[in-house]
Design a protein around this motif. Structure first.
Motif, short mmCIF file in Angstrom:
data_model
loop_
_atom_site.label_atom_id
_atom_site.label_comp_id
_atom_site.label_asym_id
_atom_site.label_seq_id
_atom_site.Cartn_x
_atom_site.Cartn_y
_atom_site.Cartn_z
N PRO A 36 -59.07 -12.85 -0.62
CA PRO A 36 -58.43 -13.93 -1.39
C PRO A 36 -59.41 -14.67 -2.29
CG PRO A 36 -58.89 -14.68 0.81
CD PRO A 36 -59.37 -13.26 0.74
N LEU A 37 -59.98 -14.00 -3.29
CA LEU A 37 -60.92 -14.68 -4.18
C LEU A 37 -60.21 -15.62 -5.15
CD1 LEU A 37 -63.37 -11.77 -4.98
CD2 LEU A 37 -63.63 -13.61 -3.35
N GLU A 38 -59.16 -15.18 -5.74
CA GLU A 38 -58.34 -15.99 -6.65
C GLU A 38 -56.88 -15.83 -6.20
OE1 GLU A 38 -59.60 -17.87 -9.01
OE2 GLU A 38 -61.57 -17.01 -9.37
N THR A 39 -55.99 -16.65 -6.71
CA THR A 39 -54.60 -16.59 -6.24
C THR A 39 -53.89 -15.30 -6.65
OG1 THR A 39 -53.92 -17.86 -8.18
CG2 THR A 39 -54.31 -19.08 -6.14
N HIS A 40 -54.23 -14.73 -7.79
CA HIS A 40 -53.55 -13.51 -8.26
C HIS A 40 -54.55 -12.38 -8.49
CE1 HIS A 40 -49.86 -15.73 -8.62
NE2 HIS A 40 -50.47 -16.65 -9.35
N ASP A 41 -55.58 -12.33 -7.64
CA ASP A 41 -56.58 -11.27 -7.73
C ASP A 41 -55.95 -9.94 -7.37
OD1 ASP A 41 -59.12 -11.34 -8.61
OD2 ASP A 41 -60.03 -11.86 -6.71
N THR A 42 -56.34 -8.90 -8.06
CA THR A 42 -55.87 -7.55 -7.75
C THR A 42 -57.07 -6.66 -7.51
OG1 THR A 42 -53.95 -7.87 -9.19
CG2 THR A 42 -54.50 -5.61 -8.58
N PHE A 43 -57.08 -5.99 -6.38
CA PHE A 43 -58.10 -5.00 -6.08
C PHE A 43 -57.44 -3.63 -6.15
CE2 PHE A 43 -59.93 -8.75 -4.15
CZ PHE A 43 -61.26 -8.64 -4.49
N LYS A 44 -58.05 -2.71 -6.87
CA LYS A 44 -57.50 -1.36 -7.02
C LYS A 44 -58.46 -0.34 -6.44
CE LYS A 44 -54.52 -2.35 -10.82
NZ LYS A 44 -53.77 -1.78 -11.89
N LEU A 45 -57.94 0.86 -6.21
CA LEU A 45 -58.73 1.93 -5.63
C LEU A 45 -59.89 2.33 -6.54
CD1 LEU A 45 -55.91 4.22 -4.22
CD2 LEU A 45 -57.46 2.78 -2.93
N ASN A 46 -61.00 2.66 -5.92
CA ASN A 46 -62.17 3.15 -6.63
C ASN A 46 -62.72 4.33 -5.84
OD1 ASN A 46 -64.13 3.23 -8.60
ND2 ASN A 46 -65.43 1.71 -7.62
N ASN A 47 -63.37 5.25 -6.52
CA ASN A 47 -63.88 6.42 -5.80
C ASN A 47 -65.39 6.34 -5.64
OD1 ASN A 47 -64.88 7.18 -8.32
ND2 ASN A 47 -63.16 8.50 -8.72
N GLY A 48 -65.88 7.11 -4.68
CA GLY A 48 -67.30 7.23 -4.39
C GLY A 48 -67.51 8.58 -3.72
N PHE A 49 -68.68 8.78 -3.15
CA PHE A 49 -68.96 10.04 -2.48
C PHE A 49 -69.84 9.79 -1.27
CE2 PHE A 49 -72.33 9.30 -5.49
CZ PHE A 49 -73.47 9.67 -4.81
N SER A 84 -58.85 -20.60 -13.44
CA SER A 84 -59.95 -20.54 -12.49
C SER A 84 -60.94 -21.66 -12.80
CB SER A 84 -60.64 -19.17 -12.59
OG SER A 84 -61.61 -19.05 -11.58
N TYR A 85 -62.13 -21.56 -12.24
CA TYR A 85 -63.19 -22.53 -12.50
C TYR A 85 -64.51 -21.77 -12.57
CZ TYR A 85 -64.09 -22.14 -7.53
OH TYR A 85 -64.38 -21.65 -6.29
N TYR A 86 -65.51 -22.44 -13.12
CA TYR A 86 -66.84 -21.86 -13.26
C TYR A 86 -67.85 -22.89 -12.80
CZ TYR A 86 -70.42 -18.86 -15.33
OH TYR A 86 -71.48 -18.02 -15.52
N LEU A 87 -68.80 -22.48 -11.98
CA LEU A 87 -69.82 -23.40 -11.49
C LEU A 87 -71.03 -23.36 -12.41
CD1 LEU A 87 -69.70 -22.52 -7.70
CD2 LEU A 87 -68.63 -24.44 -8.84
N ILE A 88 -71.48 -24.53 -12.84
CA ILE A 88 -72.68 -24.64 -13.66
C ILE A 88 -73.70 -25.42 -12.84
CG2 ILE A 88 -73.65 -25.50 -15.82
CD1 ILE A 88 -70.75 -25.34 -16.95
N TYR A 89 -74.80 -24.76 -12.51
CA TYR A 89 -75.84 -25.38 -11.70
C TYR A 89 -76.91 -25.97 -12.62
CZ TYR A 89 -73.70 -22.60 -8.01
OH TYR A 89 -72.82 -22.05 -7.13
N THR A 90 -77.21 -27.25 -12.39
CA THR A 90 -78.31 -27.91 -13.10
C THR A 90 -79.33 -28.36 -12.07
OG1 THR A 90 -77.24 -30.08 -13.01
CG2 THR A 90 -76.73 -28.69 -14.91
N ALA A 91 -80.41 -28.95 -12.52
CA ALA A 91 -81.48 -29.36 -11.61
C ALA A 91 -81.03 -30.42 -10.63
CB ALA A 91 -82.68 -29.85 -12.40
N ASP A 92 -80.11 -31.31 -11.04
CA ASP A 92 -79.74 -32.43 -10.17
C ASP A 92 -78.31 -32.39 -9.65
OD1 ASP A 92 -78.88 -32.79 -12.74
OD2 ASP A 92 -79.11 -34.96 -12.72
#
Length: 151
Positions: A36-49, A84-92
């Motif tokens: 559950p990363l986002e409310t309407h996130d979709t994960f689809k099949l991916n291949n590997g070996f 969504s949102y985006y985190l911006i990290y600053t020094a303080d």
């Protein structure tokens, strides 16, 4: 877990050659992550070996203990388009910026796997097996696009 697999190989190597089985494994993986990363996130099949070698010690014609050394690649495709949102990290401090995010990623994790399994063969062409596996992350990567537009 790794020391158990090494111990099994050493003990099995002390026995007769006719009681041993050595093989090669190679194949194709098809899978996906889910979360559950986002409310309407979709994960689809991916291949590997996967590929590797295996070693088995036959206790009888029907039972064997098998250990393997495998390189295993698994992953997923992640697609999202929405608020969504985006985190911006600053020094303080950390700033949360709201907006629209578009994600189209292909994620791949590669593992070194050391499974150990007991194998029962009720007939020469049929096996039932089960056991444990230690998996060590070798690499992790992703490719694709992530776009964020602030409100």
């Amino acid at each position: 877990m790794r020391s158990i697999a090494i111990l099994i190989i050493i003990v099995a190597g002390l026995f007769n050659l006719h009681s041993q089985s050595v093989g090669v494994r190679a194949g194709w993986n098809l899978g996906k992550f889910d979360g559950p990363l986002e409310t309407h996130d979709t994960f689809k099949l991916n291949n590997g070996f996967h590929f590797g070698i295996n070693y088995g010690y036959k206790f009888s014609n029907k039972f064997m203990l098998r250990t393997e050394l495998l390189y295993n690649q698994v992953g997923s495709k992640q697609i999202y388009n929405g608020e969504s949102y985006y985190l911006i990290y600053t020094a303080d401090k950390t700033v949360y910026e709201k907006g629209k995010k578009t994600i189209n990623l292909e994620i791949t994790n590669s593992y070194i796997s050391l499974p150990v399994s007991g194998v029962w063969s009720p007939s020469p062409k049929f096996e039932i097996f089960g056991g444990v596996s230690a998996n060590f992350l070798a690499s992790s990567g992703g490719r694709g696009t992530l776009r964020f537009e602030s409100d």
